[in-house]
Design a protein around this motif. Sequence first.
Motif, PDB file in Angstrom:
ATOM      1  N   ALA A  61       0.760  -1.278  -0.150  1.00 47.32           N
ATOM      2  CA  ALA A  61       0.020   0.093  -0.052  1.00 47.32           C
ATOM      3  C   ALA A  61       0.901   1.413  -0.153  1.00 47.32           C
ATOM      4  O   ALA A  61       0.617   2.218  -0.700  1.00 47.32           O
ATOM      5  N   LEU A  62       2.103   1.194   0.861  1.00 49.45           N
ATOM      6  CA  LEU A  62       2.733   2.495   0.756  1.00 49.45           C
ATOM      7  C   LEU A  62       3.738   2.401  -0.526  1.00 49.45           C
ATOM      8  O   LEU A  62       3.680   3.795  -0.808  1.00 49.45           O
ATOM      9  N   ALA A  63       3.789   1.613  -1.177  1.00 51.75           N
ATOM     10  CA  ALA A  63       4.405   1.729  -2.551  1.00 51.75           C
ATOM     11  C   ALA A  63       3.569   2.503  -3.292  1.00 51.75           C
ATOM     12  O   ALA A  63       3.838   3.284  -4.210  1.00 51.75           O
ATOM     13  N   SER A  64       2.222   2.053  -3.294  1.00 50.95           N
ATOM     14  CA  SER A  64       1.148   2.764  -4.406  1.00 50.95           C
ATOM     15  C   SER A  64       1.112   4.018  -3.725  1.00 50.95           C
ATOM     16  O   SER A  64       0.918   5.197  -4.680  1.00 50.95           O
ATOM     17  N   LEU A  65       0.939   4.517  -2.523  1.00 49.53           N
ATOM     18  CA  LEU A  65       0.996   5.893  -2.124  1.00 49.53           C
ATOM     19  C   LEU A  65       2.183   6.694  -2.605  1.00 49.53           C
ATOM     20  O   LEU A  65       2.066   7.773  -3.201  1.00 49.53           O
ATOM     21  N   HIS A  66       3.345   6.160  -2.454  1.00 46.67           N
ATOM     22  CA  HIS A  66       4.583   6.703  -3.032  1.00 46.67           C
ATOM     23  C   HIS A  66       4.497   7.214  -4.479  1.00 46.67           C
ATOM     24  O   HIS A  66       4.754   8.238  -4.878  1.00 46.67           O
ATOM     25  N   ARG A  67       4.131   6.023  -5.097  1.00 47.41           N
ATOM     26  CA  ARG A  67       3.884   6.338  -6.512  1.00 47.41           C
ATOM     27  C   ARG A  67       2.642   7.384  -7.004  1.00 47.41           C
ATOM     28  O   ARG A  67       3.152   8.379  -7.728  1.00 47.41           O
ATOM     29  N   ARG A  68       1.440   7.474  -6.225  1.00 42.78           N
ATOM     30  CA  ARG A  68       0.646   8.545  -6.298  1.00 42.78           C
ATOM     31  C   ARG A  68       1.140   9.784  -6.062  1.00 42.78           C
ATOM     32  O   ARG A  68       0.947  10.739  -6.663  1.00 42.78           O
ATOM     33  N   GLY A  69       1.989   9.801  -4.839  1.00 40.55           N
ATOM     34  CA  GLY A  69       2.491  11.102  -4.653  1.00 40.55           C
ATOM     35  C   GLY A  69       3.672  11.618  -5.631  1.00 40.55           C
ATOM     36  O   GLY A  69       3.200  12.973  -5.957  1.00 40.55           O
ATOM     37  N   VAL A  70       4.386  10.967  -6.297  1.00 40.77           N
ATOM     38  CA  VAL A  70       5.203  11.416  -7.052  1.00 40.77           C
ATOM     39  C   VAL A  70       4.513  11.946  -8.556  1.00 40.77           C
ATOM     40  O   VAL A  70       4.684  12.797  -8.673  1.00 40.77           O
ATOM     41  N   GLU A  71       3.624  10.876  -8.980  1.00 42.74           N
ATOM     42  CA  GLU A  71       2.847  11.337 -10.026  1.00 42.74           C
ATOM     43  C   GLU A  71       1.985  12.750  -9.886  1.00 42.74           C
ATOM     44  O   GLU A  71       1.862  13.455 -11.027  1.00 42.74           O
ATOM     45  N   ALA A  72       1.521  12.874  -8.807  1.00 43.73           N
ATOM     46  CA  ALA A  72       0.815  14.167  -8.551  1.00 43.73           C
ATOM     47  C   ALA A  72       1.727  15.395  -8.148  1.00 43.73           C
ATOM     48  O   ALA A  72       1.336  16.452  -8.090  1.00 43.73           O
ATOM     49  N   GLY A  73       3.171  15.030  -8.089  1.00 36.71           N
ATOM     50  CA  GLY A  73       3.941  15.995  -7.641  1.00 36.71           C
ATOM     51  C   GLY A  73       4.023  16.641  -6.302  1.00 36.71           C
ATOM     52  O   GLY A  73       4.165  17.648  -6.035  1.00 36.71           O
ATOM     53  N   LEU A  74       3.462  15.822  -5.432  1.00 36.24           N
ATOM     54  CA  LEU A  74       3.196  15.878  -4.075  1.00 36.24           C
ATOM     55  C   LEU A  74       4.055  15.194  -2.952  1.00 36.24           C
ATOM     56  O   LEU A  74       3.614  15.262  -1.764  1.00 36.24           O
ATOM     57  N   GLU A  75       5.117  14.620  -3.521  1.00 40.74           N
ATOM     58  CA  GLU A  75       5.891  13.943  -2.620  1.00 40.74           C
ATOM     59  C   GLU A  75       6.323  14.368  -1.381  1.00 40.74           C
ATOM     60  O   GLU A  75       6.642  13.915  -0.374  1.00 40.74           O
ATOM     61  N   HIS A  76       6.472  15.914  -1.478  1.00 42.45           N
ATOM     62  CA  HIS A  76       6.894  16.570  -0.223  1.00 42.45           C
ATOM     63  C   HIS A  76       5.784  16.901   0.683  1.00 42.45           C
ATOM     64  O   HIS A  76       5.959  17.137   1.925  1.00 42.45           O
ATOM     65  N   THR A  77       4.512  16.792   0.435  1.00 40.15           N
ATOM     66  CA  THR A  77       3.515  16.925   1.287  1.00 40.15           C
ATOM     67  C   THR A  77       2.691  15.642   1.806  1.00 40.15           C
ATOM     68  O   THR A  77       1.860  15.638   2.782  1.00 40.15           O
ATOM     69  N   VAL A  78       3.092  14.458   1.080  1.00 37.39           N
ATOM     70  CA  VAL A  78       2.622  13.471   1.454  1.00 37.39           C
ATOM     71  C   VAL A  78       3.606  12.181   1.846  1.00 37.39           C
ATOM     72  O   VAL A  78       4.567  12.076   0.858  1.00 37.39           O
TER      73      VAL A  78
END
Length: 259
Positions: A61-78
């Motif tokens: 689940a956390l790997a999917s979360l990381h992917r989603r965050g990167v795709e959205a350009g939000l990896e610094h806030t999630v």
Amino acid sequence: MGPVRTELMWQAVVDAVEVASDAVPGEGLNVLDLGGGTGSDAVRLAHLGHRVTVVDPSPDALASLHRRGVEAGLEHTVRGIQGDAADLLDHVEQSSIDLVICHGVLEHVDDPGQALATVATVLRPGGHASVVVSGRNAAVTARALAGDFIAAQTLLGTTSTTWDTQTMGPRRFVLEEVQELLGAHGFVTVATNGLRVFADLVPSAIVDTEPGARDALYALERLVRTSSDFTSLSAGLQSIARLDLNSAPSDTGGKHAAL
Ligand SMILES: C[S@@+](CC[C@H](N)C(=O)[O-])C[C@H]1O[C@@H](n2cnc3c(N)ncnc32)[C@H](O)[C@@H]1O
């Protein structure tokens, strides 16, 4: 609009954010999504300007979360952290969080009371928690409608504390049990909503094929969500609660012991 169930669950998050934001006006919230899974809510929250930490035991689940965050350009806030309700204090600072989202998690933990005590410890005084649990009465209704009357009776005769997750699967609650638990850990419930009164019972063939059915079902669910007559039958029970500034010490021995 996406699937009705998904939108109703997201709206429950939005409702909680609205309540919590009244207490922290003007800036984004520090949100902890405990058991936040693959992070679809977390990324949507980050889009709204909030800083979100997801703590979840599942590496997938956390790997999917990381992917989603990167795709959205939000990896610094999630950010995602592998952990669970029991070791939360190893990962999240005490009194650092404005809003804890705890949706669909108390069904799975070993000790729901311990989980809420820990949630209270990471919240700042006056912070909020949104707890969503599966409704036991809805499960009874679903079993009965499926013709499994013995299983329906078994569920009726069980409480969230006598529930055996090993043999019966994820725990189910009635609203009073959640509110008692919240009260015992220093929370004051400020809102309750019934989520998915009808959505889990309606055949998806109707919702997916009838023109306008999805929007109409969503509107109907939103209409009945605050009605106590319907809440007790809903598949998802939401309690939005504020950590009382004069709360008693939680049994984690956390910082609120000093309040
Ligand atoms: C039904 S899913 C809910 C996911 C998400 N919160 C939602 O509302 O869609 C349950 C989540 O709880 C997580 N979980 C299971 N046991 C947990 C525990 N002891 N502490 C924290 N999270 C847990 C699972 O990994 C999973 O992501």
